[in-house]
Write a protein that holds these residues in place. Sequence first.
Motif, PDB file in Angstrom:
ATOM      1  N   VAL A  61      16.468  25.270 -17.610  1.00 57.36           N
ATOM      2  CA  VAL A  61      15.506  24.668 -18.540  1.00 57.36           C
ATOM      3  C   VAL A  61      15.689  25.237 -19.940  1.00 57.36           C
ATOM      4  O   VAL A  61      15.536  24.536 -20.941  1.00 57.36           O
ATOM      5  N   ILE A  62      16.057  26.501 -20.034  1.00 55.82           N
ATOM      6  CA  ILE A  62      16.257  27.133 -21.344  1.00 55.82           C
ATOM      7  C   ILE A  62      17.377  26.440 -22.110  1.00 55.82           C
ATOM      8  O   ILE A  62      17.218  26.100 -23.278  1.00 55.82           O
ATOM      9  N   VAL A  63      18.520  26.198 -21.460  1.00 53.34           N
ATOM     10  CA  VAL A  63      19.622  25.554 -22.180  1.00 53.34           C
ATOM     11  C   VAL A  63      19.290  24.102 -22.518  1.00 53.34           C
ATOM     12  O   VAL A  63      19.666  23.608 -23.579  1.00 53.34           O
ATOM     13  N   LEU A  64      18.576  23.439 -21.645  1.00 56.70           N
ATOM     14  CA  LEU A  64      18.196  22.053 -21.928  1.00 56.70           C
ATOM     15  C   LEU A  64      17.227  21.990 -23.100  1.00 56.70           C
ATOM     16  O   LEU A  64      17.331  21.101 -23.953  1.00 56.70           O
ATOM     17  N   ASP A  65      16.310  22.930 -23.165  1.00 52.98           N
ATOM     18  CA  ASP A  65      15.394  22.993 -24.314  1.00 52.98           C
ATOM     19  C   ASP A  65      16.145  23.275 -25.617  1.00 52.98           C
ATOM     20  O   ASP A  65      15.810  22.725 -26.665  1.00 52.98           O
ATOM     21  N   LEU A  66      17.163  24.130 -25.543  1.00 54.19           N
ATOM     22  CA  LEU A  66      17.932  24.479 -26.746  1.00 54.19           C
ATOM     23  C   LEU A  66      18.676  23.279 -27.326  1.00 54.19           C
ATOM     24  O   LEU A  66      18.798  23.148 -28.547  1.00 54.19           O
ATOM     25  N   VAL A  67      19.195  22.413 -26.465  1.00 56.53           N
ATOM     26  CA  VAL A  67      19.981  21.281 -26.959  1.00 56.53           C
ATOM     27  C   VAL A  67      19.179  19.995 -27.113  1.00 56.53           C
ATOM     28  O   VAL A  67      19.679  19.026 -27.695  1.00 56.53           O
ATOM     29  N   SER A  68      17.943  19.965 -26.644  1.00 59.01           N
ATOM     30  CA  SER A  68      17.160  18.723 -26.706  1.00 59.01           C
ATOM     31  C   SER A  68      16.956  18.182 -28.126  1.00 59.01           C
ATOM     32  O   SER A  68      16.865  16.967 -28.287  1.00 59.01           O
ATOM     33  N   PRO A  69      16.925  19.015 -29.175  1.00 56.27           N
ATOM     34  CA  PRO A  69      16.828  18.437 -30.517  1.00 56.27           C
ATOM     35  C   PRO A  69      18.107  17.697 -30.950  1.00 56.27           C
ATOM     36  O   PRO A  69      18.081  16.925 -31.898  1.00 56.27           O
ATOM     37  N   TYR A  70      19.215  17.932 -30.251  1.00 55.31           N
ATOM     38  CA  TYR A  70      20.505  17.402 -30.672  1.00 55.31           C
ATOM     39  C   TYR A  70      21.064  16.307 -29.771  1.00 55.31           C
ATOM     40  O   TYR A  70      21.953  15.569 -30.184  1.00 55.31           O
ATOM     41  N   ALA A  71      20.571  16.231 -28.527  1.00 54.45           N
ATOM     42  CA  ALA A  71      21.158  15.278 -27.578  1.00 54.45           C
ATOM     43  C   ALA A  71      20.124  14.779 -26.580  1.00 54.45           C
ATOM     44  O   ALA A  71      19.094  15.419 -26.352  1.00 54.45           O
ATOM     45  N   VAL A  72      20.475  13.671 -25.972  1.00 51.87           N
ATOM     46  CA  VAL A  72      19.661  13.084 -24.907  1.00 51.87           C
ATOM     47  C   VAL A  72      19.905  13.897 -23.636  1.00 51.87           C
ATOM     48  O   VAL A  72      21.060  14.172 -23.280  1.00 51.87           O
ATOM     49  N   ILE A  73      18.825  14.287 -22.964  1.00 53.42           N
ATOM     50  CA  ILE A  73      18.947  15.034 -21.709  1.00 53.42           C
ATOM     51  C   ILE A  73      18.872  14.021 -20.558  1.00 53.42           C
ATOM     52  O   ILE A  73      17.832  13.412 -20.335  1.00 53.42           O
ATOM     53  N   PRO A  74      19.966  13.832 -19.827  1.00 54.72           N
ATOM     54  CA  PRO A  74      19.968  12.852 -18.742  1.00 54.72           C
ATOM     55  C   PRO A  74      19.027  13.252 -17.598  1.00 54.72           C
ATOM     56  O   PRO A  74      18.852  14.440 -17.306  1.00 54.72           O
ATOM     57  N   GLU A  75      18.464  12.259 -16.974  1.00 55.98           N
ATOM     58  CA  GLU A  75      17.630  12.464 -15.791  1.00 55.98           C
ATOM     59  C   GLU A  75      18.452  13.199 -14.730  1.00 55.98           C
ATOM     60  O   GLU A  75      19.609  12.864 -14.480  1.00 55.98           O
ATOM     61  N   GLY A  76      17.874  14.217 -14.125  1.00 55.01           N
ATOM     62  CA  GLY A  76      18.528  14.932 -13.038  1.00 55.01           C
ATOM     63  C   GLY A  76      19.504  16.013 -13.457  1.00 55.01           C
ATOM     64  O   GLY A  76      20.106  16.665 -12.599  1.00 55.01           O
ATOM     65  N   LEU A  77      19.668  16.251 -14.756  1.00 50.90           N
ATOM     66  CA  LEU A  77      20.636  17.266 -15.189  1.00 50.90           C
ATOM     67  C   LEU A  77      20.213  18.666 -14.768  1.00 50.90           C
ATOM     68  O   LEU A  77      21.057  19.473 -14.371  1.00 50.90           O
ATOM     69  N   ARG A  78      18.925  18.963 -14.820  1.00 48.32           N
ATOM     70  CA  ARG A  78      18.454  20.281 -14.379  1.00 48.32           C
ATOM     71  C   ARG A  78      18.881  20.536 -12.933  1.00 48.32           C
ATOM     72  O   ARG A  78      19.393  21.604 -12.593  1.00 48.32           O
TER      73      ARG A  78
END
Length: 122
Positions: A61-78
């Motif tokens: 979740v930490i890495v996904l939060d870090l990149v969320s301002p720059y990219a779309v987070i696909p469903e199920g990536l976590r």
Amino acid sequence: MSSYTLTPHGGAPAGRTVLVGWDAPLASYFATAWDEPADDAAEIDHMVFAGAAPYDISDPVIVLDLVSPYAVIPEGLREKLLADRDREGDTFRGSPAAELVGTANLPYAHSTQADAIRDALR
């Protein structure tokens, strides 16, 4: 090592690259985002560069939060990142470079990271 290239948000510069994944040799999730420089001689300026040290990031979740301002987070990536960690494991522990890399990173490690490094060096 797993690596996922994410789709930048609309309106991002054409050369934007965003990656996340699990790095088994460092036992850490990683995130990086950068824009290609306009000038070939210019250095890349990372907007995000995290997870480059042993046991640095233990929660996807930490890495996904870090990149969320720059990219779309696909469903199920976590869930994919968690599965990558389970499948690939922690290859830092017992690796030939573990003592050297772990000892060099200890002075800069946050407390839980330092505890994990010390445990791996035992």
